[in-house]
Design a protein around this motif. Structure first.
Motif, PDB file in Angstrom:
ATOM      1  N   VAL A   1     -19.108  -1.243   3.308  1.00  0.00           N
ATOM      2  CA  VAL A   1     -19.999  -0.218   3.860  1.00  0.00           C
ATOM      3  C   VAL A   1     -19.975   0.988   2.930  1.00  0.00           C
ATOM      4  CG1 VAL A   1     -20.486   1.282   5.822  1.00  0.00           C
ATOM      5  CG2 VAL A   1     -19.544  -1.015   6.204  1.00  0.00           C
ATOM      6  N   ILE A   2     -21.125   1.302   2.347  1.00  0.00           N
ATOM      7  CA  ILE A   2     -21.266   2.481   1.492  1.00  0.00           C
ATOM      8  C   ILE A   2     -21.972   3.544   2.318  1.00  0.00           C
ATOM      9  CG2 ILE A   2     -22.156   3.403  -0.678  1.00  0.00           C
ATOM     10  CD1 ILE A   2     -22.163   0.561  -1.786  1.00  0.00           C
ATOM     11  N   ASP A   3     -21.238   4.547   2.725  1.00  0.00           N
ATOM     12  CA  ASP A   3     -21.774   5.576   3.615  1.00  0.00           C
ATOM     13  C   ASP A   3     -22.960   6.302   2.968  1.00  0.00           C
ATOM     14  OD1 ASP A   3     -21.911   7.910   5.463  1.00  0.00           O
ATOM     15  OD2 ASP A   3     -20.006   7.083   6.156  1.00  0.00           O
ATOM     16  N   ALA A   4     -24.085   6.363   3.708  1.00  0.00           N
ATOM     17  CA  ALA A   4     -25.302   7.091   3.300  1.00  0.00           C
ATOM     18  C   ALA A   4     -26.052   6.400   2.159  1.00  0.00           C
ATOM     19  CB  ALA A   4     -24.978   8.530   2.919  1.00  0.00           C
ATOM     20  N   LEU A   5     -25.839   5.103   1.965  1.00  0.00           N
ATOM     21  CA  LEU A   5     -26.604   4.355   0.947  1.00  0.00           C
ATOM     22  C   LEU A   5     -27.971   4.008   1.524  1.00  0.00           C
ATOM     23  CD1 LEU A   5     -26.620   2.866  -1.831  1.00  0.00           C
ATOM     24  CD2 LEU A   5     -25.876   0.829  -0.566  1.00  0.00           C
ATOM     25  N   ARG A   6     -28.995   4.707   1.101  1.00  0.00           N
ATOM     26  CA  ARG A   6     -30.325   4.426   1.606  1.00  0.00           C
ATOM     27  C   ARG A   6     -30.979   3.325   0.774  1.00  0.00           C
ATOM     28  NH1 ARG A   6     -33.206  10.196   0.126  1.00  0.00           N
ATOM     29  NH2 ARG A   6     -34.257   9.570  -1.804  1.00  0.00           N
ATOM     30  N   PHE A   7     -32.053   2.757   1.294  1.00  0.00           N
ATOM     31  CA  PHE A   7     -32.626   1.547   0.721  1.00  0.00           C
ATOM     32  C   PHE A   7     -33.111   1.754  -0.714  1.00  0.00           C
ATOM     33  CE2 PHE A   7     -36.132  -1.489   0.078  1.00  0.00           C
ATOM     34  CZ  PHE A   7     -35.470  -2.673   0.370  1.00  0.00           C
ATOM     35  N   ASP A   8     -33.755   2.890  -0.992  1.00  0.00           N
ATOM     36  CA  ASP A   8     -34.325   3.091  -2.321  1.00  0.00           C
ATOM     37  C   ASP A   8     -33.299   3.499  -3.361  1.00  0.00           C
ATOM     38  OD1 ASP A   8     -33.853   5.552  -1.253  1.00  0.00           O
ATOM     39  OD2 ASP A   8     -35.755   6.450  -1.863  1.00  0.00           O
ATOM     40  N   PHE A   9     -32.011   3.592  -2.992  1.00  0.00           N
ATOM     41  CA  PHE A   9     -30.964   3.848  -3.975  1.00  0.00           C
ATOM     42  C   PHE A   9     -30.612   2.580  -4.756  1.00  0.00           C
ATOM     43  CE2 PHE A   9     -28.723   7.849  -2.087  1.00  0.00           C
ATOM     44  CZ  PHE A   9     -29.783   8.613  -2.554  1.00  0.00           C
ATOM     45  N   VAL A  10     -30.871   1.427  -4.167  1.00  0.00           N
ATOM     46  CA  VAL A  10     -30.521   0.163  -4.822  1.00  0.00           C
ATOM     47  C   VAL A  10     -31.713  -0.279  -5.670  1.00  0.00           C
ATOM     48  CG1 VAL A  10     -29.695  -2.190  -4.500  1.00  0.00           C
ATOM     49  CG2 VAL A  10     -29.063  -0.405  -2.857  1.00  0.00           C
ATOM     50  N   THR A  11     -31.688   0.092  -6.938  1.00  0.00           N
ATOM     51  CA  THR A  11     -32.756  -0.261  -7.882  1.00  0.00           C
ATOM     52  C   THR A  11     -32.137  -0.851  -9.140  1.00  0.00           C
ATOM     53  OG1 THR A  11     -32.759   1.952  -8.878  1.00  0.00           O
ATOM     54  CG2 THR A  11     -34.213   1.599  -6.990  1.00  0.00           C
ATOM     55  N   ALA A  12     -32.989  -1.349 -10.018  1.00  0.00           N
ATOM     56  CA  ALA A  12     -32.514  -1.959 -11.263  1.00  0.00           C
ATOM     57  C   ALA A  12     -31.866  -0.943 -12.186  1.00  0.00           C
ATOM     58  CB  ALA A  12     -33.685  -2.641 -11.977  1.00  0.00           C
ATOM     59  N   SER A  13     -32.190   0.341 -12.033  1.00  0.00           N
ATOM     60  CA  SER A  13     -31.607   1.371 -12.906  1.00  0.00           C
ATOM     61  C   SER A  13     -30.367   2.000 -12.291  1.00  0.00           C
ATOM     62  CB  SER A  13     -32.655   2.448 -13.204  1.00  0.00           C
ATOM     63  OG  SER A  13     -33.109   3.041 -11.996  1.00  0.00           O
ATOM     64  N   LYS A  14     -30.325   2.161 -10.979  1.00  0.00           N
ATOM     65  CA  LYS A  14     -29.211   2.852 -10.333  1.00  0.00           C
ATOM     66  C   LYS A  14     -28.055   1.913 -10.015  1.00  0.00           C
ATOM     67  CE  LYS A  14     -32.194   6.378  -8.239  1.00  0.00           C
ATOM     68  NZ  LYS A  14     -32.692   6.975  -6.969  1.00  0.00           N
ATOM     69  N   MET A  15     -28.348   0.691  -9.559  1.00  0.00           N
ATOM     70  CA  MET A  15     -27.312  -0.296  -9.255  1.00  0.00           C
ATOM     71  C   MET A  15     -27.764  -1.637  -9.836  1.00  0.00           C
ATOM     72  SD  MET A  15     -26.239   0.715  -5.315  1.00  0.00           S
ATOM     73  CE  MET A  15     -24.768  -0.321  -5.338  1.00  0.00           C
ATOM     74  N   PRO A  16     -27.728  -1.770 -11.172  1.00  0.00           N
ATOM     75  CA  PRO A  16     -28.333  -2.948 -11.828  1.00  0.00           C
ATOM     76  C   PRO A  16     -27.694  -4.276 -11.449  1.00  0.00           C
ATOM     77  CG  PRO A  16     -27.045  -1.619 -13.375  1.00  0.00           C
ATOM     78  CD  PRO A  16     -27.157  -0.825 -12.134  1.00  0.00           C
ATOM     79  N   TYR A  17     -26.364  -4.326 -11.359  1.00  0.00           N
ATOM     80  CA  TYR A  17     -25.717  -5.605 -11.060  1.00  0.00           C
ATOM     81  C   TYR A  17     -26.042  -6.074  -9.649  1.00  0.00           C
ATOM     82  CZ  TYR A  17     -22.204  -9.217 -10.531  1.00  0.00           C
ATOM     83  OH  TYR A  17     -21.582 -10.423 -10.309  1.00  0.00           O
ATOM     84  N   ALA A  18     -25.917  -5.181  -8.668  1.00  0.00           N
ATOM     85  CA  ALA A  18     -26.202  -5.552  -7.277  1.00  0.00           C
ATOM     86  C   ALA A  18     -27.662  -5.946  -7.115  1.00  0.00           C
ATOM     87  CB  ALA A  18     -25.855  -4.391  -6.351  1.00  0.00           C
ATOM     88  N   TYR A  19     -28.535  -5.252  -7.787  1.00  0.00           N
ATOM     89  CA  TYR A  19     -29.970  -5.532  -7.655  1.00  0.00           C
ATOM     90  C   TYR A  19     -30.322  -6.907  -8.226  1.00  0.00           C
ATOM     91  CZ  TYR A  19     -35.020  -4.738  -7.919  1.00  0.00           C
ATOM     92  OH  TYR A  19     -36.384  -4.840  -7.779  1.00  0.00           O
ATOM     93  N   ASP A  20     -29.682  -7.307  -9.312  1.00  0.00           N
ATOM     94  CA  ASP A  20     -30.038  -8.559  -9.990  1.00  0.00           C
ATOM     95  C   ASP A  20     -29.275  -9.765  -9.459  1.00  0.00           C
ATOM     96  OD1 ASP A  20     -31.814  -7.226 -11.637  1.00  0.00           O
ATOM     97  OD2 ASP A  20     -30.318  -6.857 -13.202  1.00  0.00           O
ATOM     98  N   HIS A  21     -28.122  -9.572  -8.828  1.00  0.00           N
ATOM     99  CA  HIS A  21     -27.272 -10.704  -8.482  1.00  0.00           C
ATOM    100  C   HIS A  21     -27.114 -10.938  -6.985  1.00  0.00           C
ATOM    101  CE1 HIS A  21     -26.134  -9.882 -12.660  1.00  0.00           C
ATOM    102  NE2 HIS A  21     -25.720 -11.133 -12.724  1.00  0.00           N
ATOM    103  N   SER A  22     -27.823 -10.207  -6.152  1.00  0.00           N
ATOM    104  CA  SER A  22     -27.698 -10.436  -4.717  1.00  0.00           C
ATOM    105  C   SER A  22     -28.436 -11.708  -4.314  1.00  0.00           C
ATOM    106  CB  SER A  22     -28.259  -9.245  -3.941  1.00  0.00           C
ATOM    107  OG  SER A  22     -29.617  -9.031  -4.260  1.00  0.00           O
ATOM    108  N   CYS A  23     -27.814 -12.481  -3.435  1.00  0.00           N
ATOM    109  CA  CYS A  23     -28.462 -13.694  -2.920  1.00  0.00           C
ATOM    110  C   CYS A  23     -29.572 -13.335  -1.941  1.00  0.00           C
ATOM    111  CB  CYS A  23     -27.438 -14.585  -2.223  1.00  0.00           C
ATOM    112  SG  CYS A  23     -26.106 -15.140  -3.296  1.00  0.00           S
ATOM    113  N   LYS A  24     -29.309 -12.364  -1.102  1.00  0.00           N
ATOM    114  CA  LYS A  24     -30.306 -11.890  -0.148  1.00  0.00           C
ATOM    115  C   LYS A  24     -30.306 -10.365  -0.197  1.00  0.00           C
ATOM    116  CE  LYS A  24     -31.470 -15.911   1.465  1.00  0.00           C
ATOM    117  NZ  LYS A  24     -32.831 -16.454   1.228  1.00  0.00           N
ATOM    118  N   PHE A  25     -31.484  -9.798  -0.161  1.00  0.00           N
ATOM    119  CA  PHE A  25     -31.639  -8.343  -0.216  1.00  0.00           C
ATOM    120  C   PHE A  25     -32.701  -7.958   0.807  1.00  0.00           C
ATOM    121  CE2 PHE A  25     -32.443  -4.534  -3.294  1.00  0.00           C
ATOM    122  CZ  PHE A  25     -32.086  -3.666  -2.272  1.00  0.00           C
ATOM    123  N   LEU A  26     -32.232  -7.467   1.965  1.00  0.00           N
ATOM    124  CA  LEU A  26     -33.133  -7.127   3.057  1.00  0.00           C
ATOM    125  C   LEU A  26     -33.009  -5.640   3.399  1.00  0.00           C
ATOM    126  CD1 LEU A  26     -32.293 -10.104   5.457  1.00  0.00           C
ATOM    127  CD2 LEU A  26     -34.098 -10.017   3.734  1.00  0.00           C
TER     128      LEU A  26
END
Length: 933
Positions: free
Chosen positions: A71-96
């Motif tokens: 749980v990342i406190d205050a992580l809003r949806f548009d924070f997870v992008t290819a530039s801000k969190m590249p590994y999580a954005y490219d390697h997640s199995c499901k992203f909802l």
């Protein structure tokens, strides 16, 4: 009524209103678990189905060996992008995307994640203090299956689950917002130790650094990017670890973050958070985020299935089907049936089976079961049959979940009825006391005899019987009578008041007309009721600052126009050149009124507090930019210098020196936030020295035989409190907001001068009582306007919590809450203190003239001051209480409104808290006066 104790009467009425308001909160936001037991049951869980209409079902095998919830406190949806969190954005199995319920604060959001139920709105208050441990959740079901859970992070989890974790590593300073990296670093160290072990099944990690950065530096801070990359590296470390083969990682947030950096409201940036699934041998890596959106409460049953445990009895939610696409079709339908059966059992506890069978969702339930049975009996698995069963299970679960969630909106109507009666009675009494000069004299003179008591008991019995007949009160007959007894007594008094009003209004004597016109000017009355009427609109509540930005300048312009008109009128009537030159000079001195309007324009654009985000660019945002820090320091120095210049009127040269040192230490603190110890030490020593100088003078003068010693001592005490409160406010304010303090004092001084000019020009039309009423109303309007100038709104997400941690190295609920309150309501507190000081100071300054003309003595002066104080307190109390009393009725009328919890409920919290702040101000002022009297 005894005229010798008017302040005692006001204190009783205000205490009654505060008590009624707190009782209203207990009824409107019930903390009782009675209705939850009715829905959730008595703790028995729904057993996993073994048959479907005679067909045996096979319970699917368990899921992954170990599950990690990050749980990342205050992580809003548009924070997870290819530039801000590249590994999580490219390697997640499901992203909802997950939809978060309000209020968007940590504790109620954690409850929703682990219980699958929507939290009560009162949890936002509990989030700041004591947290009650939960009785059923995912962790309780995990422990019942003798599985191990481990935790590291926000200590709120430990308060919710004191015995459910086998090991936990809590962040001791979870509420300390200036900790950006240390607490998160400790969590990462714990992760590296725990991921090497095989003795746990569920690992929860709750990182707080991102939320703290948002509160302190805002959502546009450069530190946000660094923190997101840090979180991305943590995700990469987990998924690339050799131990991750049979693991599953879920990454989500408890809530989002508004553009200003806070949270607690319902803006899209706060209610939209990501949910990412990471698993070894994932076939969908690199795919773009799914457009589908699920609810946050759906995590509870989904995690229960993944962890191979029972769904918590508290769950009112659905499964997230995207997380089970790697399961076999038979396993997917089994889990959907299990969750749907769980919701069906809850629905039958709440509604009759005959009522359920008449609803459309019951047909979906039957069709889903039939399709499921057909799928199991078919030799060849049919994709069409599978999809039909799956879709019917899902839409049945969504609809039943919505129905059950709506049934949670329960109110304690017996408490509400009593609270509304008490608050309405006290507000009506105060209002009549202002309009008609103690109208309760004949009512109170009747006394409280045995006859009155018997009448009230009879009325209470009748009311209680009617309430039981219409199912308004569900308590026993005896407790019902005890609850309705105060209602009956209140109705008895209201009937007497109604008779008294008829006796006063119907004759409409000339004396009454003149008194009414003199006591409450029509312009002020109109503005006052306009302000009350705006509370009936959700849009006007959200944008309440526009109301004050319009009404306050309008009142000041009206006052200025009256002054200018009087000057011109006297100029043409006067034939003496000397007096005409004096009038021209006074007209020229009215230029300060023009400065007032310019100050209002400047302060309006200092902070962007538009609730709907139409205007996001403000001076504060411009000053905070990296290249504009010089201008931020300049406006801070300007504000401190102007404040010191205005304080010269209230302090001696020695005191002015201590004030100067104190204000310079504020500037030093803002320039060296990494080493705040020395500037803060100098600051508090300066405040203490300034207070000691004042109090030493008071103690010395108190022992002298002076004809006006008590009056001067009281004046000095009020001056001390005002000076110290302004100094502390300068420390707590954001640097760009410090200039609001001298602006507030200057606006009050100038408006009071305009009022005094009216009195000097025409003492027949504008007598002292009229001027005092006008000053009181102006003070209230200016204070509320500066409250919104500071950046406050009726949204909980705009609460500035940074001032609560200035000088602190750990969390202290009482101290943090006091500092936040002082910073938020400093405009109301300082304006009230200035009004009371100005009233006493005016009495002392006019003493020589009054002694010469009226032969006034010290006792007469004190009695005159007491009358003025009573007039101010009476009007101030009434104008504070009446709008709140009206708002309680509006809350009941709009209790099923679409925006009840996003707009009306947050405003209710602000209203109740403002009443408490004024209540403390009232008590302190009254005690001071009684002490020196």
């Amino acid at each position: 009524m005894d005229k010798a104790n008017p302040s005692c009467f006001l204190f009783c009425m205000l205490t009654l209103f505060v008590s009624g308001s707190l009782l209203f909160f207990l009824g409107f936001f019930p903390a009782s678990q009675s209705q939850l037991v009715e829905i959730y049951g008595n703790g028995n869980v729904t057993t996993k189905p073994t048959q479907l209409d005679g067909v045996n079902l096979k319970v699917p095998a368990g899921g992954p060996k170990q599950v990690i919830l990050l749980v990342i406190d205050a992580l809003r949806f548009d924070f997870v992008t290819a530039s801000k969190m590249p590994y999580a954005y490219d390697h997640s199995c499901k992203f909802l995307s997950l939809k978060v319920d309000i209020p968007t604060v940590t504790m109620p959001r954690l409850k929703s994640i682990v219980t699958g139920a929507v939290s009560n709105f009162i949890d936002i208050v509990l989030n700041l203090g004591h947290t009650t441990a939960l009785k059923d959740s995912l962790l309780h079901r995990l422990r019942a299956k003798e599985k191990t859970a481990v935790f590291a992070g926000d200590r709120t989890w430990i308060e919710l689950f004191p015995r459910e974790f086998s090991r936990y590593y809590e962040n001791i300073d979870s509420f300390f917002v200036y900790d950006f990296f240390l607490g998160d670093s400790n969590i990462t160290d714990t992760l590296k130790q725990e991921i090497q072990r095989n003795d746990w099944h569920f690992l929860i990690l709750h990182y707080l650094g991102l939320d703290h950065i948002g509160h302190v530096e805002g959502s546009e801070s450069e530190t946000i990017s660094k923190k997101l990359l840090e979180m991305d590296s943590v995700i990469e470390y987990i998924t690339k670890n050799p131990k991750f083969e049979n693991h599953l990682l879920l990454v989500t947030a408890d809530h989002g973050m508004r553009n200003g950096g806070g949270h607690g409201g319902n803006e899209k940036e706060e209610v939209n958070v990501p949910i990412m699934l990471f698993q070894a041998n994932c076939l969908t890596k690199g795919k773009r985020p799914s457009l589908s959106q699920r609810n946050q409460i759906d995590l509870a049953p989904t995690l229960a299935i993944i962890l191979d445990i029972d769904i918590p009895e508290t769950s009112l939610s659905c499964l997230i089907p995207e997380f089970f696409e790697s399961y076999t079709q038979e396993a997917q339908l089994y889990h959907l049936l299990y969750n749907a059966q769980h919701l069906m059992n809850k629905l039958t506890r709440k509604l009759s089976i005959d009522y359920i069978r008449q609803r459309a969702y019951y047909q979906w339930w039957q069709e889903a079961r039939n399709s499921h049975k057909h799928f199991l009996l078919s030799n060849i698995s049919s994709l069409v049959t599978f999809e039909k069963a799956k879709q019917n299970y899902m839409r049945f679960s969504k609809e039943v979940s919505r129905q059950l969630t709506q049934t949670l909106v329960e109110f304690e109507y017996d408490f509400i009825v009593i609270a509304l009666t008490i608050t309405t009675l006290s507000a009506l009494t105060l209002l009549l006391n202002v309009l008609f000069e103690n109208p309760l004299l004949c009512v109170m003179s009747k006394g409280f005899s045995l006859t009155v008591f018997l009448r009230c008991c009879f009325m209470a019995t009748v009311i209680n019987y009617l309430c039981h007949y219409f199912n308004i009160i569900s308590r026993s007959l005896l407790s019902g009578i005890l609850l309705t007894l105060p209602v009956a007594f209140s109705l008895y008094l209201i009937w007497d008041l109604f008779q008294l009003i008829l006796q006063i209004i119907l004759p409409l004597s000339p004396k009454f007309k003149a008194h009414f016109k003199l006591s409450i000017p029509s312009v002020l009355t109109t503005i006052f009721f306009i302000q009350i009427a705006t509370r009936g609109s959700s849009s006007l509540i959200e944008e309440e600052h526009w109301t004050w930005y319009y009404l306050t300048p309008t009142l000041l312009i009206f006052l200025t126009a009256q002054n200018f008109h009087n000057n011109i009128k006297h100029f043409w009537r006067n034939q003496k050149l000397r007096e005409n030159m004096l009038l021209l000079r006074q007209t020229f001195e009215m230029r300060n009124a023009v400065f007032l309007l310019l100050i209002i324009v400047f302060c309006r654009y200092l902070n962007a507090n538009d609730a709907r985000g139409y205007y996001t660019m403000d001076l504060a945002t411009i000053f905070r930019r990296k290249g504009n820090l010089f201008y931020l320091d300049l406006i801070l120095l300007t504000g401190l210098g102007m404040l010191w210049w205005l304080l010269r009127k209230y302090n001696s040269p020695l005191q002015m020196f201590t004030c100067l040192v104190t204000l310079l230490s504020v500037f030093g603190y803002r320039q060296s936030p990494k080493y705040p110890g020395i500037p803060l030490l100098i600051f508090w020593c300066g405040v203490l020295t300034t207070a000691c100088i004042h109090y030493s003078d008071i103690c010395c003068k108190r022992g002298r035989s002076h004809s006006l010693g008590a009056t001067f001592n009281l004046l000095a005490l009020l001056k001390t409190n005002l000076t110290c409160c302004l100094l502390v406010s300068a420390l707590l304010h954001d640097p760009h907001n410090v200039i609001l303090l001298p602006a507030l004092i200057f606006m009050l001084e100038t408006s009071y001068q305009l009022c005094d000019n009216l009195y000097l020009k025409d003492k027949r039309l504008y007598n002292r009582s009229y001027i005092l009423i006008l000053k009181t109303v102006l003070t209230i309007f200016i204070a509320n306007t500066f409250y919104f100038f500071q950046g406050n709104t009726n949204k909980l997400s705009t609460i500035n919590i940074n001032p609560g941690y200035i000088g602190l190295k750990s969390y202290n609920a009482l101290l943090v809450g006091s500092l936040i309150t002082l910073n938020m309501y400093c405009a109301q507190i300082n304006a009230y203190l200035y009004l009371v000081w100005h009233m006493f100071n005016t009495q002392v300054q006019t003493l020589p003239i009054r002694q010469e003309k009226e032969q006034i003595t010290n006792m007469q002066l004190f009695e005159s001051t007491e009358e003025d104080l009573y007039l101010v307190l009476n009007l101030y109390t009434t104008t504070t209480v009446v709008p709140v009393a009206v708002y309680w009725w509006l809350l009941i009328a709009f209790r099923y409104h679409l925006f009840i919890y996003s707009v009306y409920a947050p405003k209710a919290i602000y209203e109740c808290f403002q009443i408490l702040v004024f209540y403390l101000n009232f008590i302190i002022t009254t005690l001071y006066f009684k002490l020196f009297k």
